[in-house]
Enzyme design. Structure first.
Site, short mmCIF file in Angstrom:
data_model
loop_
_atom_site.label_atom_id
_atom_site.label_comp_id
_atom_site.label_asym_id
_atom_site.label_seq_id
_atom_site.Cartn_x
_atom_site.Cartn_y
_atom_site.Cartn_z
N CYS A 2 0.83 -1.19 0.00
CA CYS A 2 0.00 0.00 0.00
C CYS A 2 0.88 1.25 0.00
CB CYS A 2 -0.95 0.10 1.20
SG CYS A 2 -2.07 -1.27 1.34
N ARG A 27 4.18 -0.49 -4.70
CA ARG A 27 3.88 -0.96 -3.35
C ARG A 27 2.57 -1.74 -3.26
NH1 ARG A 27 6.83 1.53 0.65
NH2 ARG A 27 5.24 0.97 2.16
N TRP A 74 -2.79 -2.77 -1.63
CA TRP A 74 -2.48 -4.19 -1.75
C TRP A 74 -3.33 -4.84 -0.66
CZ3 TRP A 74 -0.33 -8.13 1.27
CH2 TRP A 74 0.08 -9.28 0.57
N ASN A 100 -1.81 2.15 5.67
CA ASN A 100 -0.94 1.07 5.24
C ASN A 100 -0.60 0.28 6.51
OD1 ASN A 100 1.10 -0.52 4.13
ND2 ASN A 100 2.64 1.09 4.30
N GLY A 101 -0.91 -1.02 6.53
CA GLY A 101 -0.64 -1.83 7.72
C GLY A 101 -1.83 -2.70 8.05
N GLU A 495 17.10 -18.43 -6.56
CA GLU A 495 16.81 -17.07 -7.01
C GLU A 495 16.29 -17.07 -8.45
OE1 GLU A 495 16.28 -14.42 -5.62
OE2 GLU A 495 16.58 -12.84 -7.08
N LYS A 499 12.64 -15.58 -9.57
CA LYS A 499 12.44 -14.57 -10.63
C LYS A 499 11.45 -15.11 -11.65
CE LYS A 499 13.68 -11.98 -8.90
NZ LYS A 499 14.39 -11.77 -7.71
N GLU A 502 7.82 -15.30 -10.23
CA GLU A 502 7.26 -13.97 -9.93
C GLU A 502 6.74 -13.27 -11.18
OE1 GLU A 502 9.05 -11.27 -6.55
OE2 GLU A 502 10.62 -12.01 -7.86
N HIS A 518 16.65 -37.60 -5.96
CA HIS A 518 15.91 -37.96 -4.75
C HIS A 518 14.42 -37.61 -4.86
CE1 HIS A 518 19.58 -39.08 -2.77
NE2 HIS A 518 20.12 -37.92 -3.10
N LYS A 618 6.17 -4.54 -3.94
CA LYS A 618 7.62 -4.44 -3.77
C LYS A 618 8.03 -4.56 -2.31
CE LYS A 618 11.82 -3.47 -5.16
NZ LYS A 618 12.53 -4.59 -5.78
O1 M6R Z 1 12.93 -5.26 0.63
P1 M6R Z 1 13.36 -6.65 1.00
O2 M6R Z 1 14.71 -6.99 0.44
O3 M6R Z 1 13.31 -6.89 2.47
O4 M6R Z 1 12.31 -7.60 0.32
C1 M6R Z 1 12.30 -8.97 0.58
C2 M6R Z 1 11.39 -9.71 -0.36
O5 M6R Z 1 10.07 -9.31 -0.19
C3 M6R Z 1 11.80 -9.49 -1.83
O6 M6R Z 1 13.10 -9.89 -2.05
C4 M6R Z 1 10.85 -10.26 -2.78
O7 M6R Z 1 11.03 -11.62 -2.61
C5 M6R Z 1 11.12 -9.82 -4.21
N1 M6R Z 1 9.89 -9.58 -4.88
C6 M6R Z 1 11.91 -10.83 -4.98
O8 M6R Z 1 12.07 -10.48 -6.30
#
Ligand code: M6R
Length: 623
Positions: A2, A27, A74, A100-101, A495, A499, A502, A518, A618
């Site tokens: 948010c 956000r 969000w 926000n929260g 990672e 990516k 996501e 396994h 984000k």
């Molecule tokens: O701002 P942060 O590094 O604490 O964020 C952590 C995760 O939310 C962030 O890395 C998230 O997994 C990303 N969308 C990955 O691409």
């Protein structure tokens, strides 16, 4: 999670609020809204959908006024509907609030309000309950006629009284139709910054929303309440005591948060990595002593020597960086290093020895789970340091010290440049601790050489973008993707899979290569490519065995390799991506780049919304 923008000044509020919301859309982007005070009336426009939908609505139904609040959502409580979009109102409809929260005790507060006769709730949100509570306390205190200064004081008192009843987290901004030129903001656990302008003031979840209008910012702390007019502001505690806050200069400009000539922020940020990795190391290498200089740790050499164990904690990509850090610090410094999901660390009773040093890794510095882990670690008495990009963030401010990434704003929801900056910093930490223990000057010097070579090597990897785009086109009908790596590159596989899922929404998983046999091998089939991160290193021949196992079951293989790798992989792997040669401990910084590009190009081929993938945001400031 948010985004909030508030404005009080002399200009028209709506264009400023909309512009700020566009910059905060990373956000959260499932619904948006705006409320502007116009001659004693609140004009509200809100709808489910993106800021573009709100902009369209406002084109048809414009609003006018120089005081207003706005929000991009969000969803946490309540479905994504027009009704649940913020702003929310009190029972009188005169007070508009954005939040926000999460108000954890909203149901108890709502029951109490209903018992007192307030049944006029129009949404399913926790936020609306807070708006009603503040409105009720304010209306009760204003039973008799009072002048504007008194109304301001009473609204402020009502906000404080309501927030004292709240359990949970909030960053809020609110305005009241009866009180011109006056907005209130408050925070606990969700960020809020005041932008100080000339004859105008702003409130926002993140300075990027307001940096086009002012670079003078006051970062609010938990339990701060700010009352802002056009020409002045006052910050007090929840108890009403005045508190002093410095006005800081924002480091970046509005241009820095643009896309430049790139079609997406993510691609821009991938291509920034030669510079951002260089910036993460700038001034931190000491070739004379063959070590790293990290003054921000705020630790004396004896204190650093006393560290006997490191815990690295974070979420998502930051956690994956921590997983590489585990290998790095063990290899270079040879002492125990553990990685913990921040969300688990916080609630778990991990046995910790007194010589443990904890690092909270976070790009945004606002991730609620990571912040919770940091607070828990400090509460237990452990020195807790941050590895953050956002220097004004809560984690940066609440930690005992740390290392900034200096990567510049990362806007794409998929983290890219922050990952490689985190890895560069973790290598510096490995070097520093290593040189205090067994790492020889010669080896230390080799690490420095490997780090210094990285920016140029990343540039070379970026030149593979067109090759990777062709690979992405070839696999556009894939039903998912598996990622494998060993040792330092196992976390890179995690990672790469993150990516991929996501931004393409394809099923993707990362595993240590040897785990294939396994169980994972049951998934192998012709429409499910396997990406192997298999540089020419100490475990190359093991990776090669696993690649053969996949090929034997008709699974396509995309190999990311180096050195003599292509010679061995020719005729086995369907695609071969060749990285520059580098020591194992820095290879993840190079190896992740083709995976970022593969996810990016595939997402573009699939017409996905690369910078704002579905369901994500984000900065995850809720638990
Ligand atoms: O701002 P942060 O590094 O604490 O964020 C952590 C995760 O939310 C962030 O890395 C998230 O997994 C990303 N969308 C990955 O691409």
């Amino acid at each position: 999670m948010c985004g909030i923008v508030g404005y009080v000044g002399r200009a028209q509020a709506a264009p400023i609020l909309l512009d700020g919301l566009r910059r905060l859309e990373y956000r959260g982007y499932d619904s948006a809204g705006i409320a502007v005070v116009d001659g004693g009336r609140l004009e509200t426009r809100k709808c489910a959908g993106r800021i573009a939908a709100l902009t369209q609505l406002m084109r048809k139904q414009p609003v006018s006024g120089s005081l207003g609040v706005s929000h991009t959502r969000w969803a946490t409580h309540g479905k994504v509907t027009d009704q649940n979009a913020h702003p929310h109102f009190d029972a009188s409809g005169k007070l508009a609030l954005v939040h926000n929260g999460v108000i954890e005790n909203y149901q108890a507060l709502k029951d109490e309000l209903i018992r007192s006769g307030d049944t006029n709730f129009r949404s399913e949100t926790d936020t609306e309950v807070l708006a009603h509570l503040i409105g009720k306390l304010y209306d009760e205190s204003c039973a008799s006629t009072v002048d504007i200064p008194e109304k301001k004081a009473r609204l402020l008192a009502a906000v404080r009284a309501a927030l004292r009843q709240v359990i949970g987290t909030y960053g809020i901004t609110l305005v009241h139709a009866d009180i011109p030129d006056f907005m209130i903001g408050a925070r606990r656990g969700s960020p809020l910054v005041l932008g100080v302008g000339d004859g105008e003031n702003f409130l926002a979840s993140d300075v990027s929303a307001i940096v086009a209008y002012t670079r003078d910012a006051v970062y609010l702390n938990d339990f701060d309440v700010v009352a802002a007019g056009r020409d002045k502001f006052e910050i007090t505690s929840l108890a009403g005591d005045s508190t002093e806050h410095p006005v800081s200069k924002v480091e970046f400009t509005a241009e820095d948060i643009g896309k430049g000539d790139y079609p997406h922020y993510m691609l821009k940020e991938i291509f920034e990595q030669p510079n951002t990795v260089r910036d993460a190391m700038r001034g931190r290498l000491d070739p004379d002593e063959c070590t790293a200089k990290l003054g921000g740790l705020n630790m004396t050499p004896p204190e650093l020597r006393d560290v006997g164990r490191i815990v690295l904690t974070g979420c998502g990509t930051a956690l994956h960086a921590g997983r590489v850090g585990e290998y790095l610090i063990e290899r270079l410094a040879n002492f125990p290093t553990d990685v913990e999901y921040a969300s688990e660390f916080r609630h778990r009773n991990t046995p910790m020895t007194p010589e443990t040093l904890v690092f909270a890794i976070s790009q945004s510095g606002e991730t609620a789970d990571t912040l919770g882990a940091l607070r828990e670690s400090r509460r237990k008495g452990f020195r807790t340091l941050g590895i953050c990009n956002n220097v004004a963030s809560t984690i940066a401010r609440e930690s005992d010290g740390g290392v900034y990434m200096h990567a510049g704003p990362e806007i794409g929801v998929a983290a890219t440049k922050s990952f490689t900056s985190q890895l560069a910093i973790l290598t510096l930490l490995g070097l520093l601790f290593g040189r205090m223990r067994n790492l020889s000057a010669t080896d230390g010097s080799r690490v420095i050489g490997a780090l210094e070579a990285l920016p140029g090597q990343i540039e070379a990897v970026l030149e593979l973008s067109d090759q990777i785009k062709e690979i992405a086109k070839k696999y556009v009908d894939a039903n998912g993707m598996l990622f494998f790596g060993r040792q330092f590159n196992f976390p890179v596989a995690l990672e790469g899979a993150l990516k991929m899922k996501e931004i393409t929404y394809l099923f993707a998983e990362g595993h240590p290569s040897a785990e294939l046999k396994h169980g994972v091998i049951a998934l192998v089939r012709p429409d499910l490519p396997s990406v192997f991160i298999a540089p020419d290193d100490s475990v190359f021949s093991k990776n090669l065995n696993n690649i053969e196992q996949v090929k034997a079951r008709k699974g396509p293989v995309i190999a990311v390799t180096s050195g003599n790798g292509p010679k061995h992989l020719k005729g086995i792997a369907n695609e071969i991506i060749v990285l520059p040669e580098a020591p194992e401990y820095v290879m993840p910084i190079l190896a992740v780049v083709p995976l970022q590009l593969l996810a990016y190009h595939l997402a573009v081929e699939l017409c996905r919304d690369v910078d704002k993938p579905r369901n994500l945001a984000k900065s995850v400031t809720v638990e």
